[in-house]
Each structure stands twice: as structure tokens, then as C-alpha cells.
Motif scaffolding. Structure first.
Motif, short mmCIF file in Angstrom:
data_model
loop_
_atom_site.label_atom_id
_atom_site.label_comp_id
_atom_site.label_asym_id
_atom_site.label_seq_id
_atom_site.Cartn_x
_atom_site.Cartn_y
_atom_site.Cartn_z
N ALA A 170 93.36 66.13 0.76
CA ALA A 170 94.55 67.31 0.79
C ALA A 170 95.96 66.53 1.33
N CYS A 171 95.82 65.79 2.51
CA CYS A 171 97.14 65.33 2.93
C CYS A 171 97.15 63.61 2.87
N ARG A 172 96.15 63.10 2.37
CA ARG A 172 96.14 61.64 2.36
C ARG A 172 96.02 60.84 3.58
N PHE A 173 95.57 61.25 4.66
CA PHE A 173 95.54 60.58 6.02
C PHE A 173 94.22 60.17 6.07
N TYR A 174 93.85 59.21 6.90
CA TYR A 174 92.30 58.89 7.44
C TYR A 174 92.34 58.35 8.76
N LEU A 175 91.13 58.10 9.27
CA LEU A 175 90.83 57.50 10.51
C LEU A 175 89.44 56.95 10.51
N ASN A 176 89.40 55.99 11.38
CA ASN A 176 88.00 55.37 11.42
C ASN A 176 87.27 56.30 12.44
N VAL A 177 86.20 56.24 12.27
CA VAL A 177 84.96 56.75 13.11
C VAL A 177 83.81 56.06 13.54
N VAL A 178 83.56 55.86 14.82
CA VAL A 178 82.71 54.88 15.41
C VAL A 178 81.54 55.72 15.50
N ARG A 179 80.33 55.29 15.21
CA ARG A 179 79.00 55.87 15.27
C ARG A 179 78.29 55.36 16.61
N LEU A 180 78.76 56.46 17.79
CA LEU A 180 77.92 55.99 18.86
C LEU A 180 76.24 56.22 18.93
N ASP A 181 76.09 57.23 18.07
CA ASP A 181 74.78 57.51 17.71
C ASP A 181 73.97 56.30 17.17
N GLU A 182 74.80 55.37 16.55
CA GLU A 182 74.12 54.16 16.09
C GLU A 182 74.26 53.03 16.99
N GLU A 183 75.24 53.03 17.69
CA GLU A 183 75.68 51.95 18.60
C GLU A 183 76.23 52.40 19.80
N PRO A 184 75.26 52.92 20.84
CA PRO A 184 75.95 53.70 22.20
C PRO A 184 76.64 52.77 22.92
N GLU A 185 76.59 51.28 22.96
CA GLU A 185 77.58 50.69 23.56
C GLU A 185 78.95 50.36 23.20
N ALA A 186 79.26 50.77 21.97
CA ALA A 186 80.49 50.73 21.27
C ALA A 186 81.78 51.52 22.07
N MET A 187 82.85 50.84 22.20
CA MET A 187 84.02 51.33 22.61
C MET A 187 84.93 51.81 21.38
N PRO A 188 85.03 53.30 21.13
CA PRO A 188 85.65 53.69 20.02
C PRO A 188 86.97 52.85 19.59
N ASP A 189 87.99 53.03 20.65
CA ASP A 189 89.25 52.30 20.22
C ASP A 189 89.55 50.91 20.22
N VAL A 190 88.22 50.28 20.68
CA VAL A 190 88.10 48.65 20.37
C VAL A 190 87.11 48.34 19.30
N ASP A 191 86.20 49.06 19.25
CA ASP A 191 85.19 48.92 17.96
C ASP A 191 85.88 48.94 16.45
N GLU A 192 86.96 50.06 16.64
CA GLU A 192 87.45 50.45 15.14
C GLU A 192 88.26 49.21 14.84
N MET A 193 88.49 48.24 15.62
CA MET A 193 89.51 46.95 15.43
C MET A 193 88.98 46.04 14.53
N VAL A 194 87.43 46.18 14.34
CA VAL A 194 86.75 45.13 13.35
C VAL A 194 86.67 45.75 11.82
N ALA A 195 86.91 46.86 11.83
CA ALA A 195 86.98 47.58 10.38
C ALA A 195 88.14 47.29 9.53
N ILE A 196 88.66 45.99 9.76
CA ILE A 196 89.73 45.70 8.57
C ILE A 196 89.51 45.68 7.04
N ALA A 197 88.22 45.49 6.79
CA ALA A 197 87.67 45.85 5.42
C ALA A 197 87.89 47.17 4.97
#
Length: 217
Positions: A170-197
Motif C-alpha cells: 500500500a505505501c511501499r515501505f518495509y522493515l527487517n524483522v529478526v526472528r528471536l524465536d529462531e535465534e534467541p541471542e540475536a539483538m534486533p537492531d544489530v542483527d538486521e545489519m547482516v541483511a544486506i542482500a
């Protein structure tokens, strides 16, 4: 002086970034730079130190911005909403994150996360300045508040199984979502930086990120 809990949070972010840099070599340069930024925030360095660090270690756009930025003006422009996306706004965000000078209704979310809850998971959005999280409806776009699930597009990449993209047609915006249910030790604001692709794929599809992270993605 940075409050102890806040300082520890920045140090944990730096540590997580260095761990991820070894796991994801394609994002190592960005993560190593972010680790330096988080370490700077932990010790609450001066504006001059920030400029020197970026001038020597930052990516080209930030190095160029560092040569002519008025840091205090950048902070005021960020607070007023006049500039929250240019390379100069990076300096404002780094300093404002130290102060945690925001409220949920003033700063856009940088990233989402899915937390395990019962037999499923719930969506939370992390503020781009204070990192505080608030619960969000999975069927609602965090940018335009649209609630038609048919307009929400979700995709991921096999090489980064704990991160997905949630985009709104609808608005053409997006955000990355980090699955802590898959990797509990992740830090969302840091881990999303690996999602360059994933970021590149989203942009190729015509989506724009709600709020870029501190490495510009």
C-alpha cells in the motif's frame, strides 16, 4: 557519564556486531564499523572524536559528510524532523541514542522482531533511537497503519534464516524483522545489519525502508 545499564547495552551491541562479522563475511565491513560506533557510544565520546572516527573508519558517504557537518545543527534538524535520512543525520542519531532522547511517537521503528509466545510468536517494533520495543499487530503496516493482510509481503533468504522482510504494497515501505524465536541471542537492531542482500532485494522491488540503520542500510 553513560548510565551503567545503557553502557552495558552498547558494549553488548559492539560484541554482537563482531560475532556477526565473523559469521557473515559479506557484511563484516559494516558490522566492524558499527562495533566501533557502539563502543564510542558506550564511553560517551565527544563530537570531535565521533568525527575523527568516521573520517578514518566510516563508509565513503559518511566520511564525506564528516568533512562538513555541523553536528549540533544535525541534532536539531533530526529532533525537528527536518532531516532524518541524509548522511548528516547519522551523527545526530549516534548522539541521540546515547541520550535515549526520544519517545515512541517521535521516532520511527528501525527493525521488528518476532518473540516466541505460547505456541506462536508476537511482533514487536524497536525504536530507532532508544531501542525500546512496543508490541505491534502482524497484520498492520508499521508505516501507514494499513490493516489489509493481503497487502503485506513477507520474504527471506536461506543464508540468513533468522531475518525476514515485511513490506507493504500500500505505501511501499518495509522493515527487517529478526526472528528471536529462531535465534534467541540475536539483538534486533544489530542483527538486521547482516541483511544486506534482503535490503537490496527489497529496494530492487521498489520498497523503501522505514528507517535505515546506522550503517546506512
Amino acid at each position: 557519564m553513560v548510565p551503567r545499564d545503557q553502557r552495558v547495552g552498547f558494549l553488548h551491541r559492539a560484541q554482537r556486531a563482531r560475532i556477526l562479522a565473523k559469521r557473515y563475511p559479506e557484511a563484516a565491513e559494516a558490522l566492524d564499523f558499527y562495533a566501533e560506533v557502539a563502543s564510542f557510544q558506550a564511553r560517551r565520546g565527544t563530537s570531535l572524536e565521533l568525527l575523527k572516527m568516521v573520517s578514518s573508519l566510516g563508509p565513503p558517504l559518511l566520511r564525506q559528510a564528516a568533512s562538513g557537518v555541523d553536528v549540533y545543527q544535525a541534532v536539531e534538524m533530526y529532533r525537528s524532523g527536518e532531516d532524518r535520512s541524509s548522511p548528516k543525520s547519522f551523527f545526530a542519531r549516534v548522539l541521540l541514542q546515547i541520550e535515549a532522547a526520544c519517545r515512541d511517537d517521535h521516532a520511527p521503528p528501525q527493525v521488528g522482531c518476532l518473540r516466541g509466545e505460547g505456541e506462536g510468536s508476537s511482533l514487536w517494533l524497536a525504536c530507532s533511537l532508544c531501542f525500546e520495543e512496543r508490541r505491534a499487530a502482524r497484520s498492520q503496516c508499521p508505516a501507514c497503519q494499513m490493516t489489509d493482510e493481503r497487502q503485506i509481503v513477507v520474504f527471506s533468504a536461506s543464508e540468513i534464516p533468522h531475518i525476514e522482510v515485511r513490506a507493504c504494497d500500500a505505501c511501499r515501505f518495509y522493515l527487517n524483522v529478526v526472528r528471536l524465536d529462531e535465534e534467541p541471542e540475536a539483538m534486533p537492531d544489530v542483527d538486521e545489519m547482516v541483511a544486506i542482500a534482503l535490503d537490496l532485494r527489497a529496494r530492487e522491488m521498489g520498497y523503501e525502508k522505514i528507517q535505515t540503520n546506522l550503517v546506512g542500510m
